[in-house]
Design a protein around this motif. Structure first.
Motif, PDB file in Angstrom:
ATOM      1  N   MET A  76     -10.523  -8.968   3.184  1.00  0.00           N
ATOM      2  CA  MET A  76     -11.055  -7.453   2.472  1.00  0.00           C
ATOM      3  C   MET A  76      -9.890  -7.053   1.764  1.00  0.00           C
ATOM      4  SD  MET A  76     -11.181  -4.235   4.700  1.00  0.00           S
ATOM      5  CE  MET A  76     -12.901  -4.337   5.366  1.00  0.00           C
ATOM      6  N   VAL A  77      -8.617  -6.959   2.388  1.00  0.00           N
ATOM      7  CA  VAL A  77      -7.579  -6.518   1.637  1.00  0.00           C
ATOM      8  C   VAL A  77      -7.393  -7.277   0.423  1.00  0.00           C
ATOM      9  CG1 VAL A  77      -5.152  -5.788   2.017  1.00  0.00           C
ATOM     10  CG2 VAL A  77      -6.728  -5.376   3.697  1.00  0.00           C
ATOM     11  N   LEU A 134      -9.345  -6.490  -2.648  1.00  0.00           N
ATOM     12  CA  LEU A 134      -9.201  -5.101  -3.011  1.00  0.00           C
ATOM     13  C   LEU A 134      -7.561  -5.128  -3.666  1.00  0.00           C
ATOM     14  CD1 LEU A 134     -10.356  -2.567  -2.670  1.00  0.00           C
ATOM     15  CD2 LEU A 134      -8.754  -1.878  -0.986  1.00  0.00           C
ATOM     16  N   VAL A 135      -6.730  -5.727  -3.299  1.00  0.00           N
ATOM     17  CA  VAL A 135      -5.281  -5.657  -3.905  1.00  0.00           C
ATOM     18  C   VAL A 135      -5.292  -6.605  -5.355  1.00  0.00           C
ATOM     19  CG1 VAL A 135      -3.073  -7.069  -3.650  1.00  0.00           C
ATOM     20  CG2 VAL A 135      -4.012  -5.686  -1.840  1.00  0.00           C
ATOM     21  N   ALA A 174      -0.571  -2.010   1.710  1.00  0.00           N
ATOM     22  CA  ALA A 174       0.536  -2.896   1.651  1.00  0.00           C
ATOM     23  C   ALA A 174       1.567  -2.374   2.421  1.00  0.00           C
ATOM     24  CB  ALA A 174       0.697  -2.934   0.096  1.00  0.00           C
ATOM     25  N   VAL A 180       3.090  -6.660  -4.294  1.00  0.00           N
ATOM     26  CA  VAL A 180       2.141  -5.783  -4.631  1.00  0.00           C
ATOM     27  C   VAL A 180       2.540  -4.540  -4.914  1.00  0.00           C
ATOM     28  CG1 VAL A 180      -0.044  -4.790  -3.518  1.00  0.00           C
ATOM     29  CG2 VAL A 180       0.127  -7.301  -3.662  1.00  0.00           C
ATOM     30  N   ILE A 181       3.380  -3.981  -3.923  1.00  0.00           N
ATOM     31  CA  ILE A 181       4.002  -2.673  -4.060  1.00  0.00           C
ATOM     32  C   ILE A 181       4.771  -2.427  -5.311  1.00  0.00           C
ATOM     33  CG2 ILE A 181       5.572  -0.947  -2.914  1.00  0.00           C
ATOM     34  CD1 ILE A 181       4.810  -1.983  -0.270  1.00  0.00           C
ATOM     35  N   GLU A 228       4.681  -7.417   9.223  1.00  0.00           N
ATOM     36  CA  GLU A 228       5.636  -8.693   8.904  1.00  0.00           C
ATOM     37  C   GLU A 228       6.989  -8.580   8.887  1.00  0.00           C
ATOM     38  OE1 GLU A 228       4.197 -11.550   8.235  1.00  0.00           O
ATOM     39  OE2 GLU A 228       2.056 -10.812   7.654  1.00  0.00           O
ATOM     40  N   LYS A 231       8.947 -10.829  11.787  1.00  0.00           N
ATOM     41  CA  LYS A 231      10.251 -11.640  11.357  1.00  0.00           C
ATOM     42  C   LYS A 231      11.444 -11.078  12.128  1.00  0.00           C
ATOM     43  CE  LYS A 231      12.467 -14.301   8.909  1.00  0.00           C
ATOM     44  NZ  LYS A 231      13.519 -14.740   9.800  1.00  0.00           N
ATOM     45  N   GLU A 276       8.247 -18.502   7.349  1.00  0.00           N
ATOM     46  CA  GLU A 276       8.521 -17.505   8.584  1.00  0.00           C
ATOM     47  C   GLU A 276       8.399 -16.121   8.006  1.00  0.00           C
ATOM     48  OE1 GLU A 276      10.896 -19.474   6.945  1.00  0.00           O
ATOM     49  OE2 GLU A 276      12.467 -18.507   7.004  1.00  0.00           O
ATOM     50  N   TYR A 277       8.566 -15.944   6.798  1.00  0.00           N
ATOM     51  CA  TYR A 277       8.418 -14.372   6.450  1.00  0.00           C
ATOM     52  C   TYR A 277       6.543 -14.054   6.163  1.00  0.00           C
ATOM     53  CZ  TYR A 277      13.276 -13.635   5.663  1.00  0.00           C
ATOM     54  OH  TYR A 277      14.632 -13.331   5.861  1.00  0.00           O
ATOM     55  N   GLY A 278       5.763 -15.067   6.579  1.00  0.00           N
ATOM     56  CA  GLY A 278       4.519 -14.678   6.370  1.00  0.00           C
ATOM     57  C   GLY A 278       4.409 -13.969   4.970  1.00  0.00           C
ATOM     58  N   GLU A 279       3.357 -13.076   5.239  1.00  0.00           N
ATOM     59  CA  GLU A 279       2.924 -12.408   3.616  1.00  0.00           C
ATOM     60  C   GLU A 279       3.785 -10.970   3.313  1.00  0.00           C
ATOM     61  OE1 GLU A 279      -1.160 -11.664   4.883  1.00  0.00           O
ATOM     62  OE2 GLU A 279      -1.732 -13.098   3.478  1.00  0.00           O
ATOM     63  N   PHE A 280       5.061 -11.162   3.876  1.00  0.00           N
ATOM     64  CA  PHE A 280       5.987 -10.279   3.478  1.00  0.00           C
ATOM     65  C   PHE A 280       6.124  -9.873   1.889  1.00  0.00           C
ATOM     66  CE2 PHE A 280      10.262  -8.224   3.060  1.00  0.00           C
ATOM     67  CZ  PHE A 280      10.186  -7.225   3.726  1.00  0.00           C
ATOM     68  N   TYR A 293       3.147  -8.731  -0.198  1.00  0.00           N
ATOM     69  CA  TYR A 293       2.958  -7.340   0.025  1.00  0.00           C
ATOM     70  C   TYR A 293       4.084  -6.596  -0.882  1.00  0.00           C
ATOM     71  CZ  TYR A 293      -1.228  -7.755   2.444  1.00  0.00           C
ATOM     72  OH  TYR A 293      -2.534  -8.174   2.876  1.00  0.00           O
ATOM     73  N   LEU A 294       5.299  -7.004  -0.575  1.00  0.00           N
ATOM     74  CA  LEU A 294       6.463  -6.490  -1.630  1.00  0.00           C
ATOM     75  C   LEU A 294       5.932  -6.525  -2.896  1.00  0.00           C
ATOM     76  CD1 LEU A 294       8.906  -5.219  -0.509  1.00  0.00           C
ATOM     77  CD2 LEU A 294      10.308  -7.555  -0.996  1.00  0.00           C
ATOM     78  N   LEU A 315       3.364  -4.854   5.294  1.00  0.00           N
ATOM     79  CA  LEU A 315       4.875  -4.973   5.104  1.00  0.00           C
ATOM     80  C   LEU A 315       5.687  -4.547   6.617  1.00  0.00           C
ATOM     81  CD1 LEU A 315       6.435  -5.755   2.403  1.00  0.00           C
ATOM     82  CD2 LEU A 315       6.826  -3.442   2.250  1.00  0.00           C
ATOM     83  N   VAL A 368      -4.389   0.923  -1.752  1.00  0.00           N
ATOM     84  CA  VAL A 368      -3.774  -0.299  -1.843  1.00  0.00           C
ATOM     85  C   VAL A 368      -2.290  -0.330  -1.401  1.00  0.00           C
ATOM     86  CG1 VAL A 368      -3.350  -2.109  -3.234  1.00  0.00           C
ATOM     87  CG2 VAL A 368      -5.475  -1.279  -3.564  1.00  0.00           C
ATOM     88  N   LEU A 369      -1.689   0.698  -1.898  1.00  0.00           N
ATOM     89  CA  LEU A 369       0.002   0.733  -1.514  1.00  0.00           C
ATOM     90  C   LEU A 369       0.101   1.321   0.093  1.00  0.00           C
ATOM     91  CD1 LEU A 369       1.394   3.057  -4.299  1.00  0.00           C
ATOM     92  CD2 LEU A 369       2.017   0.813  -3.822  1.00  0.00           C
TER      93      LEU A 369
END
Lengths: 336, 299
Positions: free
Chosen positions: B235-236, B239-240, A135, B283-284, A142, A146, B273-277, B280-281, A139, A131-132
């Motif tokens: 899918m992701v 899982l996340v 991600a 999530v990490i 994206e 941007k 405008e950052y979408g899914e940034f 995921y940040l 990241l 998962v990491l």
């Protein structure tokens, strides 16, 4: 007594050394021969062959962390894309248009991305690690989207025009120079990786894959070794990305995608993990097959790839190369 | 009270409320789909990337049942859940059973392969276009809650999430099957030696998981539209959710869905405008701090 032991211990080693050297030289000759055959068989399709070689570098770099170190990753395109964008940005925004310099910039970009993603991914194990890695690649994707001032965002980074190599070999319309450049890069990468995987450091990595607790008990740093391998892997993937940027003269967001990461992993497993030949064989067969089938219908392609993957997992878990080796061994055993 | 701040406050309250409702609806849809994945992953330790494909199959069957066969919404849901389970049983029997206990890489490849196959076949059978599942009259309009009105299908999604969470809680905590299931999750070998037929527990929970995925796929079709690449696109995300919540934990999955739904929806409203940034940040950050998930068991 001791003298006898040392001589008897030294003998197989002395015999083994030229053996692997011979085998590696043979492997190198086969690679060059296949590259030459590709050149003469598909003179109008050199762009595809060059792309295959770029992706082959990515698959080799996944093999370093997955096949040799046992790190499962679905986000390795982050390193490939970082290299591609690094060399592309260097060319477009900073006027570094010498192809060799661009490759160096790409390798450095990939290595830096390797440090960053390695530092994150190596914190987890199993599911968390997967998962990491996913991600991380999202990241990167994206962030590149941007930072459109530098990367061109979803339009892609265009306007990369590399100079002739050594000032002599200009990049022609047929992609002959690019193909030769790609073959040279892959061969160099192959030799370097062969040396690394045979070195004590490479052995340590294999040991970590087998049993990390024991390696730690031996006094070696597991995380440090893996991170080093990640940096090497990043440099290789970044070289592949730079090669892609130079040959296609454009960098798109798809070079940072999860799809590319997953496909590259599939190629590796198709060929066979833990072997540099397996990585190369997997890439060439997958991408050639893809080009062949997806020209007919892209969705049939997905069905076939899916079925192929299931078949590999069920019937050839060691990949094409590993299965071929097993069959060859069995054949030789029967022959005796 | 000053005059200017009144309407301003009211407006920001409205924004917070609509973000909150959307986040809740999205989180609940995620929960219904991914709770089955969480249970099977906690139980069988299979990294199942094909879970979204079953949600997609459910959506396709429901769409076919309503659009072509002219069934009602409720009947379509039932048909889709049953149909998906029927499709999934041979898949479990012949493919999944081979990879229980295999290394993660093998499991990832097998389940990606299944996903690719499902995408290719779905496109071949149903075509590449987006499929809709027409909502019944009662779910179509807005519902007036007094202080504001909310789209009825969002309320329905939230209600479904609550109902699924409650039903699962009852099934796992209060029934004898739940006892066997929990025993198998904790220690499959010990449960088997005590007479629990773990194979049947595995098969039943796989069927329940797939059925829930199909159900979630239909209920969430307004938010996650049904098209051939659905299985790959989300899918992701599924899982996340499992990884953040902790595999095998229902409260963990609920918490993860609400949290990630809130982060994703807020990000889309405030910083599109950052979408899914930021998603995921987050999530990490969460996975780094809680490698076994928010409420995962320490083992």
């Amino acid at each position: 007594m001791a003298a006898i032991e040392t001589t008897s211990a030294a003998k197989p080693e002395a015999a083994a050394r030229p053996n692997w050297l011979k085998r590696d030289l043979l492997g190198l000759a086969v690679i060059l021969a296949v590259a030459a055959i590709g050149y003469f068989l598909f003179p109008n399709n050199l762009a595809l062959l060059t792309r295959i070689l770029g992706v082959a570098l990515l698959v080799l770099s996944i093999d370093l962390v997955t096949g040799f170190c046992g790190v499962a990753t679905l986000g390795h395109a982050a390193l490939f894309g970082a290299g591609a964008y690094a060399s592309g940005i260097a060319a477009v925004h900073f006027g570094i248009t010498d192809p060799l310099l661009m490759v160096v910039v790409g390798a450095i970009g990939g290595a830096v991305a390797g440090i960053v993603s390695g530092a994150v991914i190596l914190r987890g194990h199993g599911l968390a690690q997967l998962v990491l890695s996913i991600a991380v690649v999202h990241l990167f994707h994206e962030a590149a989207n941007k930072a459109s001032v530098y990367t061109g965002g979803s339009d892609g980074l265009s306007g990369i025009s590399p100079d002739p190599i050594f000032g002599i070999f200009a990049f022609d319309l047929w992609g002959r120079t690019a193909y030769g450049f790609a073959v040279a890069l892959v061969v160099i990468a192959f030799i370097v990786l062969r040396l690394i995987t045979r070195s004590p450091f490479g052995m340590l990595c294999r040991g970590i894959k087998e049993d990390p607790i024991r390696i730690r008990a031996m006094g070696a740093s597991v995380q440090g070794t893996l991170l080093k391998m990640y940096v090497i892997s990043g440099a290789v993937a970044g070289t592949g990305g730079a090669l892609n940027a130079i040959s296609t003269q454009v960098v798109g967001l798809d070079s940072l995608s999860f799809t590319l990461s997953a496909e590259a992993l599939v190629m590796l497993v198709l060929g066979g993990t833990g072997s540099l030949y397996g990585a190369l064989i997997g890439t060439v067969s997958f991408m050639w097959f893809e080009d062949f089938v997806s020209a007919a219908n892209p969705f049939h392609w997905l069905t076939i790839v899916g079925a192929l993957l299931i078949a590999v997992v069920l019937f050839a878990p060691r990949g094409l190369y590993g299965t071929a080796l097993t069959l060859a061994d069995r054949f030789r055993g029967n022959g005796k | 009270m000053p005059d200017a701040s009144g309407p301003l406050l009211d407006q920001s309250m409205q924004t917070v409320l609509s973000v909150g409702i959307d986040a809740l609806a999205y989180g609940m849809v995620l929960f219904v789909i991914s709770i089955g994945l969480s249970v099977t992953m906690g139980l069988m330790r299979v990294v199942n990337l094909a879970h979204g494909a079953f949600a997609m199959i459910g959506g396709y069957i429901a769409s076919y049942a309503t659009q072509t066969l002219g069934f009602g919404y409720g009947v379509a849901i039932l048909a889709a859940v049953v149909g998906t389970i029927i499709i999934a049983i041979p898949v479990e029997r012949f493919l999944y059973r081979r990879i229980y206990g295999a290394p993660e890489l093998t499991q990832v490849l097998m389940t990606i392969g299944i996903t690719f196959c499902v995408i290719g076949i779905a496109n071949y059978v149903f075509g590449p276009t987006l499929k809709t599942i027409p909502l019944p009259e009662t779910l179509r309009g807005p519902v007036d809650l007094g202080f504001r009105s909310i789209a009825a299908h969002k309320l329905f999604a939230i209600a479904c999430g609550v109902a699924v969470a409650g039903a699962l809680w009852y099934l796992i905590e209060r029934t004898s099957f739940g006892v066997k299931l929990r025993a198998s999750v904790d220690n499959a070998a010990m449960a088997a030696s005590l007479g629990v037929r773990t194979r049947i527990v595995y098969a039943v929970s796989f069927a329940v998981a797939v059925g829930l995925a199909a159900f979630g796929g239909i209920v969430g079709a307004e938010l996650l539209p049904i098209e051939p690449y659905y299985a790959l696109r989300y899918m992701v995300t599924f899982l996340v959710v499992v990884s953040v919540g902790g595999a095998g934990s229902i409260p963990g999955a609920l918490l993860a869905c609400l949290l990630l739904g809130a982060i994703d929806t807020t990000g889309r409203y405030l910083l599109p405008e950052y979408g899914e940034f930021f998603f995921y940040l987050a999530v990490i950050a969460i996975v780094c701090v809680f490698p076994r998930g928010l409420l995962g068991r320490r083992s």
